[in-house]
Scaffold this motif. Sequence first.
Motif, PDB file in Angstrom:
ATOM      1  N   ASN A 164       0.852  -1.186   0.000  1.00 55.59           N
ATOM      2  CA  ASN A 164       0.000   0.000   0.000  1.00 55.59           C
ATOM      3  C   ASN A 164       0.891   1.240   0.000  1.00 55.59           C
ATOM      4  O   ASN A 164       1.538   1.565   0.998  1.00 55.59           O
ATOM      5  CB  ASN A 164      -0.919  -0.017   1.228  1.00 55.59           C
ATOM      6  CG  ASN A 164      -1.908   1.129   1.211  1.00 55.59           C
ATOM      7  OD1 ASN A 164      -2.453   1.472   0.169  1.00 55.59           O
ATOM      8  ND2 ASN A 164      -2.127   1.738   2.364  1.00 55.59           N
ATOM      9  N   LEU A 165       0.914   1.948  -1.119  1.00 57.59           N
ATOM     10  CA  LEU A 165       1.769   3.116  -1.272  1.00 57.59           C
ATOM     11  C   LEU A 165       0.973   4.373  -0.971  1.00 57.59           C
ATOM     12  O   LEU A 165      -0.118   4.581  -1.508  1.00 57.59           O
ATOM     13  CB  LEU A 165       2.325   3.182  -2.702  1.00 57.59           C
ATOM     14  CG  LEU A 165       3.004   1.913  -3.227  1.00 57.59           C
ATOM     15  CD1 LEU A 165       3.535   2.137  -4.639  1.00 57.59           C
ATOM     16  CD2 LEU A 165       4.136   1.470  -2.298  1.00 57.59           C
ATOM     17  N   THR A 166       1.512   5.207  -0.095  1.00 57.88           N
ATOM     18  CA  THR A 166       0.850   6.457   0.265  1.00 57.88           C
ATOM     19  C   THR A 166       1.822   7.621   0.062  1.00 57.88           C
ATOM     20  O   THR A 166       3.032   7.431  -0.044  1.00 57.88           O
ATOM     21  CB  THR A 166       0.393   6.448   1.741  1.00 57.88           C
ATOM     22  OG1 THR A 166       1.560   6.413   2.583  1.00 57.88           O
ATOM     23  CG2 THR A 166      -0.474   5.232   2.037  1.00 57.88           C
ATOM     24  N   GLY A 167       1.284   8.829   0.006  1.00 54.26           N
ATOM     25  CA  GLY A 167       2.125  10.015  -0.063  1.00 54.26           C
ATOM     26  C   GLY A 167       2.732  10.260  -1.432  1.00 54.26           C
ATOM     27  O   GLY A 167       2.443   9.567  -2.412  1.00 54.26           O
ATOM     28  N   LYS A 168       3.603  11.256  -1.472  1.00 57.23           N
ATOM     29  CA  LYS A 168       4.222  11.691  -2.725  1.00 57.23           C
ATOM     30  C   LYS A 168       5.739  11.729  -2.558  1.00 57.23           C
ATOM     31  O   LYS A 168       6.241  12.289  -1.581  1.00 57.23           O
ATOM     32  CB  LYS A 168       3.709  13.083  -3.102  1.00 57.23           C
ATOM     33  CG  LYS A 168       4.240  13.611  -4.425  1.00 57.23           C
ATOM     34  CD  LYS A 168       3.639  14.970  -4.744  1.00 57.23           C
ATOM     35  CE  LYS A 168       4.150  15.480  -6.092  1.00 57.23           C
ATOM     36  NZ  LYS A 168       3.548  16.800  -6.447  1.00 57.23           N
ATOM     37  N   PRO A 169       6.482  11.145  -3.508  1.00 58.74           N
ATOM     38  CA  PRO A 169       7.945  11.163  -3.390  1.00 58.74           C
ATOM     39  C   PRO A 169       8.500  12.583  -3.494  1.00 58.74           C
ATOM     40  O   PRO A 169       7.930  13.433  -4.178  1.00 58.74           O
ATOM     41  CB  PRO A 169       8.421  10.317  -4.582  1.00 58.74           C
ATOM     42  CG  PRO A 169       7.204   9.611  -5.087  1.00 58.74           C
ATOM     43  CD  PRO A 169       6.031  10.441  -4.713  1.00 58.74           C
ATOM     44  N   SER A 170       9.610  12.828  -2.826  1.00 60.16           N
ATOM     45  CA  SER A 170      10.268  14.132  -2.928  1.00 60.16           C
ATOM     46  C   SER A 170      11.026  14.232  -4.243  1.00 60.16           C
ATOM     47  O   SER A 170      11.125  13.262  -5.007  1.00 60.16           O
ATOM     48  CB  SER A 170      11.191  14.351  -1.738  1.00 60.16           C
ATOM     49  OG  SER A 170      12.120  13.294  -1.617  1.00 60.16           O
ATOM     50  N   LYS A 171      11.596  15.384  -4.502  1.00 57.95           N
ATOM     51  CA  LYS A 171      12.173  15.745  -5.798  1.00 57.95           C
ATOM     52  C   LYS A 171      13.053  14.679  -6.434  1.00 57.95           C
ATOM     53  O   LYS A 171      12.858  14.299  -7.573  1.00 57.95           O
ATOM     54  CB  LYS A 171      12.957  17.058  -5.640  1.00 57.95           C
ATOM     55  CG  LYS A 171      13.846  17.439  -6.821  1.00 57.95           C
ATOM     56  CD  LYS A 171      13.080  17.839  -8.052  1.00 57.95           C
ATOM     57  CE  LYS A 171      14.033  18.339  -9.141  1.00 57.95           C
ATOM     58  NZ  LYS A 171      13.372  18.561 -10.415  1.00 57.95           N
ATOM     59  N   TRP A 172      14.047  14.198  -5.732  1.00 61.28           N
ATOM     60  CA  TRP A 172      15.015  13.289  -6.347  1.00 61.28           C
ATOM     61  C   TRP A 172      14.755  11.827  -6.005  1.00 61.28           C
ATOM     62  O   TRP A 172      15.637  10.974  -6.148  1.00 61.28           O
ATOM     63  CB  TRP A 172      16.434  13.688  -5.952  1.00 61.28           C
ATOM     64  CG  TRP A 172      16.808  15.061  -6.422  1.00 61.28           C
ATOM     65  CD1 TRP A 172      17.048  16.163  -5.648  1.00 61.28           C
ATOM     66  CD2 TRP A 172      16.951  15.507  -7.778  1.00 61.28           C
ATOM     67  NE1 TRP A 172      17.338  17.252  -6.436  1.00 61.28           N
ATOM     68  CE2 TRP A 172      17.284  16.877  -7.748  1.00 61.28           C
ATOM     69  CE3 TRP A 172      16.818  14.882  -9.018  1.00 61.28           C
ATOM     70  CZ2 TRP A 172      17.499  17.631  -8.907  1.00 61.28           C
ATOM     71  CZ3 TRP A 172      17.029  15.628 -10.174  1.00 61.28           C
ATOM     72  CH2 TRP A 172      17.371  16.980 -10.116  1.00 61.28           C
ATOM     73  N   PHE A 198       0.901  -3.558  -6.145  1.00 66.11           N
ATOM     74  CA  PHE A 198       1.157  -2.206  -5.656  1.00 66.11           C
ATOM     75  C   PHE A 198      -0.112  -1.364  -5.780  1.00 66.11           C
ATOM     76  O   PHE A 198      -0.622  -1.163  -6.895  1.00 66.11           O
ATOM     77  CB  PHE A 198       2.293  -1.572  -6.458  1.00 66.11           C
ATOM     78  CG  PHE A 198       3.559  -2.380  -6.432  1.00 66.11           C
ATOM     79  CD1 PHE A 198       4.433  -2.299  -5.356  1.00 66.11           C
ATOM     80  CD2 PHE A 198       3.876  -3.247  -7.472  1.00 66.11           C
ATOM     81  CE1 PHE A 198       5.607  -3.055  -5.319  1.00 66.11           C
ATOM     82  CE2 PHE A 198       5.041  -4.005  -7.454  1.00 66.11           C
ATOM     83  CZ  PHE A 198       5.911  -3.908  -6.377  1.00 66.11           C
ATOM     84  N   VAL A 199      -0.617  -0.906  -4.661  1.00 68.08           N
ATOM     85  CA  VAL A 199      -1.905  -0.191  -4.631  1.00 68.08           C
ATOM     86  C   VAL A 199      -1.774   1.042  -3.730  1.00 68.08           C
ATOM     87  O   VAL A 199      -0.710   1.319  -3.185  1.00 68.08           O
ATOM     88  CB  VAL A 199      -3.027  -1.108  -4.110  1.00 68.08           C
ATOM     89  CG1 VAL A 199      -3.198  -2.331  -5.005  1.00 68.08           C
ATOM     90  CG2 VAL A 199      -2.741  -1.556  -2.666  1.00 68.08           C
ATOM     91  N   GLY A 200      -2.861   1.770  -3.575  1.00 69.18           N
ATOM     92  CA  GLY A 200      -2.886   2.901  -2.651  1.00 69.18           C
ATOM     93  C   GLY A 200      -2.882   4.242  -3.353  1.00 69.18           C
ATOM     94  O   GLY A 200      -2.582   4.338  -4.553  1.00 69.18           O
ATOM     95  N   ASP A 201      -3.212   5.291  -2.598  1.00 70.15           N
ATOM     96  CA  ASP A 201      -3.320   6.613  -3.215  1.00 70.15           C
ATOM     97  C   ASP A 201      -1.973   7.157  -3.680  1.00 70.15           C
ATOM     98  O   ASP A 201      -1.903   8.057  -4.512  1.00 70.15           O
ATOM     99  CB  ASP A 201      -3.989   7.604  -2.246  1.00 70.15           C
ATOM    100  CG  ASP A 201      -3.284   7.706  -0.886  1.00 70.15           C
ATOM    101  OD1 ASP A 201      -2.054   7.513  -0.839  1.00 70.15           O
ATOM    102  OD2 ASP A 201      -3.972   7.994   0.107  1.00 70.15           O
TER     103      ASP A 201
END
Length: 422
Positions: A164-172, A198-201
């Motif tokens: 479950n993948l959440t959030g947003k990756p940073s720049k690099w 792989f799922v999630g917002d």
Amino acid sequence: MGMTMTQKILAAAAGLDSVEAGQLIEADLDLVLGNDITSPVAIHEMDKFKEEKVFDKDKIALVMDHFIPNKDIKSAEHCKCVREFACKHEITNYFDVGEMGIEHALLPEKGLTVAGDVIIGADSHTCTYGALGAFSTGVGSTDMAAGMATGKAWFKVPSAIRFNLTGKPSKWVSGKDVILHIIGMIGVDGALYKSMEFVGDGVANLSMDDRFTIANMAIEAGGKNGIFPVDDKTVAYMKEHSRRSFKVYEADPDAVYDEEYTIDLSALKPTVAFPHLPENTHTIDEIGEDIVIDQAVIGSCTNGRIDDLRTAAEILKGRKVKKGVRCIVIPATQAVYLQAMEEGLLKIFIEAGAVVSTPTCGPCLGGYMGILADKERCISTTNRNFVGRMGHVGSEVYLASPAVAAASAVTGKISSPAELGL
């Protein structure tokens, strides 16, 4: 009992209402893939069982990519074997010099893989196409031969792990850092013969190129396949590249998973896999000593797409590759090569002191275009860093993202873009 995405695709391909983990099935294939190393073996196997026809000339893809253009007599003979087979059977999707690309970047780009497909390939990184919501997995050349002849393959239905993948990756931070983090967390056999779903917002915050990278390296955790749900980005990609119809499969709410993990993408940092396993990971800030490198490779089926080259160019622009470091950039396909040229990326690479190769797997498997000598170190955007993977058994390969590889080429040691003030 509910089914996972993978189980639903396999059930449909087997003509069954449902399947469960561990069940043996025979499934219809939508595509059979081979390259210049694995296809000759499959062709010779077909000769043994005296099969004169392929099941469907439109559903076989033969991609010359590992040693193209040919590096020696043996590789030339291998390609000649495949070329003659493709001509004899009028294989529609045969890709040679001038049309070639690294197979796992080329097939989605050509629209040959779409959601709902069942795909086998005689190359372990065939799991790449799960980024599009397909079931794709690597097989041996004998299974490839059977697939080309019959259009079918036997599978043991895999159980699954849910990420479950959440959030947003940073720049690099990119898809490469995500999958290296996961492999470091569960190990190279943590998903052995399992579907990695792989799922999630957080998925919405990953580009298609990120997703291809993550699915590509599912095999490095032992996975049978990696797969993403189909969303607007997936549909847009397929509509841009393919005219084929596709089918979307979603996991049932009561689908059973062996394990579940939640990963906050915003908390991830640039990650490097040290020799000699992809699970030997360290975040960039955990590296206490200077690790001096001799070579940086930016390319492969994992990280040779246009987003990867744009990232590398952003870092290399106006900078120089450290004296004594060899920086090799390998666009994954002819289309990526052309786009990089039109965007001025190749000019940036050359002015920085890098070299640009035609599309090839090249150094990733210790083939050519960047073989390492004893005690040499390479930071590479490829997918494996086993002993002797890129040359001499005394050499070392460090796996990283294009951002880290490019920054390291400038500093001459394993570095993050932050060390360049970026």
